[in-house]
Design a protein around this motif. Structure first.
Motif, PDB file in Angstrom:
ATOM      1  N   ASP A   1       6.307  -2.916  -9.201  1.00  0.00           N
ATOM      2  CA  ASP A   1       7.204  -4.048  -9.441  1.00  0.00           C
ATOM      3  C   ASP A   1       7.797  -4.525  -8.116  1.00  0.00           C
ATOM      4  OD1 ASP A   1       9.057  -5.678 -11.249  1.00  0.00           O
ATOM      5  OD2 ASP A   1      10.491  -4.510 -10.023  1.00  0.00           O
ATOM      6  N   PRO A   2       7.824  -5.828  -7.867  1.00  0.00           N
ATOM      7  CA  PRO A   2       8.365  -6.338  -6.605  1.00  0.00           C
ATOM      8  C   PRO A   2       9.798  -5.877  -6.329  1.00  0.00           C
ATOM      9  CG  PRO A   2       7.163  -8.073  -7.705  1.00  0.00           C
ATOM     10  CD  PRO A   2       7.222  -6.911  -8.670  1.00  0.00           C
ATOM     11  N   ARG A   3      10.627  -5.771  -7.358  1.00  0.00           N
ATOM     12  CA  ARG A   3      12.009  -5.320  -7.105  1.00  0.00           C
ATOM     13  C   ARG A   3      12.041  -3.858  -6.691  1.00  0.00           C
ATOM     14  NH1 ARG A   3      15.100  -7.354 -12.228  1.00  0.00           N
ATOM     15  NH2 ARG A   3      12.995  -7.160 -13.008  1.00  0.00           N
ATOM     16  N   GLU A   4      11.247  -3.034  -7.352  1.00  0.00           N
ATOM     17  CA  GLU A   4      11.168  -1.617  -6.968  1.00  0.00           C
ATOM     18  C   GLU A   4      10.582  -1.499  -5.567  1.00  0.00           C
ATOM     19  OE1 GLU A   4      11.464   2.467  -6.764  1.00  0.00           O
ATOM     20  OE2 GLU A   4      12.507   1.028  -8.035  1.00  0.00           O
ATOM     21  N   HIS A   5       9.573  -2.307  -5.288  1.00  0.00           N
ATOM     22  CA  HIS A   5       9.004  -2.296  -3.949  1.00  0.00           C
ATOM     23  C   HIS A   5      10.067  -2.687  -2.922  1.00  0.00           C
ATOM     24  CE1 HIS A   5       6.758  -4.147  -0.501  1.00  0.00           C
ATOM     25  NE2 HIS A   5       6.320  -2.906  -0.506  1.00  0.00           N
ATOM     26  N   GLY A   6      10.853  -3.710  -3.242  1.00  0.00           N
ATOM     27  CA  GLY A   6      11.914  -4.137  -2.334  1.00  0.00           C
ATOM     28  C   GLY A   6      12.905  -3.021  -2.048  1.00  0.00           C
ATOM     29  N   ARG A   7      13.278  -2.276  -3.066  1.00  0.00           N
ATOM     30  CA  ARG A   7      14.214  -1.153  -2.855  1.00  0.00           C
ATOM     31  C   ARG A   7      13.589  -0.091  -1.947  1.00  0.00           C
ATOM     32  NH1 ARG A   7      15.628  -2.570  -8.160  1.00  0.00           N
ATOM     33  NH2 ARG A   7      14.074  -1.219  -9.129  1.00  0.00           N
ATOM     34  N   ARG A   8      12.350   0.241  -2.253  1.00  0.00           N
ATOM     35  CA  ARG A   8      11.666   1.268  -1.446  1.00  0.00           C
ATOM     36  C   ARG A   8      11.432   0.773  -0.014  1.00  0.00           C
ATOM     37  NH1 ARG A   8       9.302   5.577  -3.467  1.00  0.00           N
ATOM     38  NH2 ARG A   8       7.471   5.397  -2.088  1.00  0.00           N
TER      39      ARG A   8
ATOM     40  N   ARG B   1       0.224  -1.599  -0.820  1.00  0.00           N
ATOM     41  CA  ARG B   1      -1.044  -1.745  -1.555  1.00  0.00           C
ATOM     42  C   ARG B   1      -0.774  -1.816  -3.063  1.00  0.00           C
ATOM     43  NH1 ARG B   1      -2.852   1.795   2.462  1.00  0.00           N
ATOM     44  NH2 ARG B   1      -2.447   3.612   1.136  1.00  0.00           N
ATOM     45  N   ALA B   2       0.149  -0.979  -3.542  1.00  0.00           N
ATOM     46  CA  ALA B   2       0.484  -0.987  -4.972  1.00  0.00           C
ATOM     47  C   ALA B   2       1.104  -2.316  -5.378  1.00  0.00           C
ATOM     48  CB  ALA B   2       1.415   0.179  -5.300  1.00  0.00           C
ATOM     49  N   ARG B   3       1.960  -2.864  -4.537  1.00  0.00           N
ATOM     50  CA  ARG B   3       2.576  -4.155  -4.866  1.00  0.00           C
ATOM     51  C   ARG B   3       1.519  -5.261  -4.891  1.00  0.00           C
ATOM     52  NH1 ARG B   3       7.744  -7.423  -2.452  1.00  0.00           N
ATOM     53  NH2 ARG B   3       7.265  -9.388  -3.494  1.00  0.00           N
ATOM     54  N   ILE B   4       0.689  -5.297  -3.874  1.00  0.00           N
ATOM     55  CA  ILE B   4      -0.351  -6.330  -3.807  1.00  0.00           C
ATOM     56  C   ILE B   4      -1.290  -6.195  -5.012  1.00  0.00           C
ATOM     57  CG2 ILE B   4      -2.378  -7.117  -2.497  1.00  0.00           C
ATOM     58  CD1 ILE B   4      -0.745  -6.421   0.078  1.00  0.00           C
ATOM     59  N   GLY B   5      -1.569  -4.967  -5.407  1.00  0.00           N
ATOM     60  CA  GLY B   5      -2.450  -4.724  -6.541  1.00  0.00           C
ATOM     61  C   GLY B   5      -1.789  -4.890  -7.897  1.00  0.00           C
ATOM     62  N   GLY B   6      -0.485  -5.170  -7.908  1.00  0.00           N
ATOM     63  CA  GLY B   6       0.226  -5.362  -9.159  1.00  0.00           C
ATOM     64  C   GLY B   6       0.668  -4.084  -9.837  1.00  0.00           C
ATOM     65  N   ASP B   7       0.571  -2.962  -9.132  1.00  0.00           N
ATOM     66  CA  ASP B   7       0.943  -1.676  -9.709  1.00  0.00           C
ATOM     67  C   ASP B   7       2.372  -1.240  -9.362  1.00  0.00           C
ATOM     68  OD1 ASP B   7      -1.616  -1.322 -10.851  1.00  0.00           O
ATOM     69  OD2 ASP B   7      -2.383  -0.597  -8.922  1.00  0.00           O
TER      70      ASP B   7
ATOM     71  N   ALA C   1       8.313  -9.101   9.068  1.00  0.00           N
ATOM     72  CA  ALA C   1       7.413  -9.135   7.909  1.00  0.00           C
ATOM     73  C   ALA C   1       8.087  -8.545   6.677  1.00  0.00           C
ATOM     74  CB  ALA C   1       6.124  -8.382   8.223  1.00  0.00           C
ATOM     75  N   ALA C   2       8.838  -7.470   6.859  1.00  0.00           N
ATOM     76  CA  ALA C   2       9.544  -6.852   5.728  1.00  0.00           C
ATOM     77  C   ALA C   2      10.563  -7.822   5.147  1.00  0.00           C
ATOM     78  CB  ALA C   2      10.216  -5.555   6.170  1.00  0.00           C
ATOM     79  N   ASN C   3      11.266  -8.522   6.014  1.00  0.00           N
ATOM     80  CA  ASN C   3      12.235  -9.509   5.524  1.00  0.00           C
ATOM     81  C   ASN C   3      11.545 -10.622   4.743  1.00  0.00           C
ATOM     82  OD1 ASN C   3      14.614  -8.290   6.377  1.00  0.00           O
ATOM     83  ND2 ASN C   3      14.393  -9.111   8.443  1.00  0.00           N
ATOM     84  N   ALA C   4      10.359 -11.035   5.191  1.00  0.00           N
ATOM     85  CA  ALA C   4       9.608 -12.056   4.452  1.00  0.00           C
ATOM     86  C   ALA C   4       9.210 -11.529   3.075  1.00  0.00           C
ATOM     87  CB  ALA C   4       8.380 -12.493   5.240  1.00  0.00           C
ATOM     88  N   VAL C   5       8.778 -10.282   3.014  1.00  0.00           N
ATOM     89  CA  VAL C   5       8.408  -9.682   1.730  1.00  0.00           C
ATOM     90  C   VAL C   5       9.642  -9.590   0.831  1.00  0.00           C
ATOM     91  CG1 VAL C   5       7.629  -7.545   0.614  1.00  0.00           C
ATOM     92  CG2 VAL C   5       6.382  -8.464   2.580  1.00  0.00           C
ATOM     93  N   LEU C   6      10.757  -9.186   1.410  1.00  0.00           N
ATOM     94  CA  LEU C   6      11.986  -9.068   0.616  1.00  0.00           C
ATOM     95  C   LEU C   6      12.466 -10.427   0.108  1.00  0.00           C
ATOM     96  CD1 LEU C   6      13.815  -6.341   2.715  1.00  0.00           C
ATOM     97  CD2 LEU C   6      12.780  -6.064   0.440  1.00  0.00           C
ATOM     98  N   ARG C   7      12.178 -11.486   0.874  1.00  0.00           N
ATOM     99  CA  ARG C   7      12.507 -12.846   0.419  1.00  0.00           C
ATOM    100  C   ARG C   7      11.459 -13.363  -0.566  1.00  0.00           C
ATOM    101  NH1 ARG C   7      13.324 -13.502   5.910  1.00  0.00           N
ATOM    102  NH2 ARG C   7      11.381 -14.670   6.087  1.00  0.00           N
ATOM    103  N   ASP C   8      10.412 -12.568  -0.767  1.00  0.00           N
ATOM    104  CA  ASP C   8       9.319 -12.887  -1.677  1.00  0.00           C
ATOM    105  C   ASP C   8       8.496 -14.073  -1.185  1.00  0.00           C
ATOM    106  OD1 ASP C   8       7.818 -12.091  -3.837  1.00  0.00           O
ATOM    107  OD2 ASP C   8       8.865 -13.406  -5.249  1.00  0.00           O
ATOM    108  N   ALA C   9       8.310 -14.149   0.135  1.00  0.00           N
ATOM    109  CA  ALA C   9       7.450 -15.196   0.690  1.00  0.00           C
ATOM    110  C   ALA C   9       6.024 -14.975   0.186  1.00  0.00           C
ATOM    111  CB  ALA C   9       7.485 -15.152   2.214  1.00  0.00           C
ATOM    112  N   ALA C  10       5.347 -16.032  -0.154  1.00  0.00           N
ATOM    113  CA  ALA C  10       4.024 -15.951  -0.780  1.00  0.00           C
ATOM    114  C   ALA C  10       3.016 -15.179   0.070  1.00  0.00           C
ATOM    115  CB  ALA C  10       3.504 -17.355  -1.066  1.00  0.00           C
ATOM    116  N   ASP C  11       3.035 -15.373   1.383  1.00  0.00           N
ATOM    117  CA  ASP C  11       2.066 -14.696   2.237  1.00  0.00           C
ATOM    118  C   ASP C  11       2.643 -13.446   2.897  1.00  0.00           C
ATOM    119  OD1 ASP C  11       3.839 -15.938   3.973  1.00  0.00           O
ATOM    120  OD2 ASP C  11       2.291 -16.517   5.400  1.00  0.00           O
ATOM    121  N   GLY C  12       3.846 -13.060   2.510  1.00  0.00           N
ATOM    122  CA  GLY C  12       4.523 -11.951   3.169  1.00  0.00           C
ATOM    123  C   GLY C  12       3.812 -10.621   3.050  1.00  0.00           C
ATOM    124  N   ALA C  13       3.394 -10.245   1.845  1.00  0.00           N
ATOM    125  CA  ALA C  13       2.791  -8.927   1.644  1.00  0.00           C
ATOM    126  C   ALA C  13       1.462  -8.776   2.392  1.00  0.00           C
ATOM    127  CB  ALA C  13       2.643  -8.637   0.157  1.00  0.00           C
ATOM    128  N   PRO C  14       0.534  -9.727   2.303  1.00  0.00           N
ATOM    129  CA  PRO C  14      -0.711  -9.568   3.068  1.00  0.00           C
ATOM    130  C   PRO C  14      -0.485  -9.521   4.585  1.00  0.00           C
ATOM    131  CG  PRO C  14      -1.011 -11.204   1.348  1.00  0.00           C
ATOM    132  CD  PRO C  14       0.458 -10.872   1.392  1.00  0.00           C
TER     133      PRO C  14
END
Length: 182
Positions: A67-74, A59-65, A132-145
């Motif tokens: 950082d995508p790299r920090e989100h990826g690590r977590r 939710r924090a990543r989608i909301g911009g709160d 889905a996590a791998n898609a988010v980690l690859r930064d796929a546009a629709d991955g997070a939702p």
């Protein structure tokens, strides 16, 4: 009421006979509530907390709160914990504890069959989570939702499963004692 994880709102009444004799409120005070039962319930709480953290981070990543790299690590760390620990937990239950409990709990066999079916269904969800996590980690546009939808579903399923498992297993342990499971 169906036994399928997606449709269940609880265990069938016929499988709650021991729960009626050993309600949740009295578990910790029961003389057969020991370190194994405590550890097992703590594992369940840990799974719930990891899922809550994964959902909050997403939710924090989608909301911009976040950082995508920090989100990826977590996501890598917490997602790995969830996948590995839940798989190991289910394996121990399916191959060690449930087979020991079934003969000690006559009439509740169907409950253990339901829990086993849940494990299979949850592993389908874990596979979808990993994808889905791998898609988010690859930064796929629709991955997070997409991942948010899957995590919400998995959290519902996992909570239903863990609650039903606790309602079946803990009363069995309280009735027969932890020593019979060692």
């Amino acid at each position: 009421m169906t036994d399928a994880l997606e449709d269940r709102t609880g265990l069938p009444d016929a499988l709650k006979v021991l729960l009626a004799q050993h309600p949740r409120e009295g578990w910790r005070a029961h003389p057969e509530f020991g370190p194994l039962t405590q550890f097992w319930l703590e594992r369940h709480l840990g799974f719930r907390r990891v899922l809550d953290a994964l959902q909050g981070d997403l939710r924090a990543r989608i909301g911009g709160d976040l950082d995508p790299r920090e989100h990826g690590r977590r996501l890598s760390r917490l997602g790995g914990i969830l996948l590995n620990e839940l798989h190991g937990h289910h394996s121990i239950e399916d191959h060690v504890y449930f087979p020991k409990m079934i003969p000690l709990a006559p009439g509740l066999e169907r409950g253990f069959e339901i829990l086993d079916a849940d494990h299979h269904r949850l592993h389908e969800e874990l596979d979808a989570f990993a994808e889905a996590a791998n898609a988010v980690l690859r930064d796929a546009a629709d991955g997070a939702p997409r991942m948010a939808e899957g995590l919400e579903r998995m959290a519902r399923f996992l909570d239903r499963h863990l609650t039903d498992e606790e309602d079946l297993v803990v009363p069995v342990i309280l009735k027969v004692g932890e020593g019979r499971l060692g």
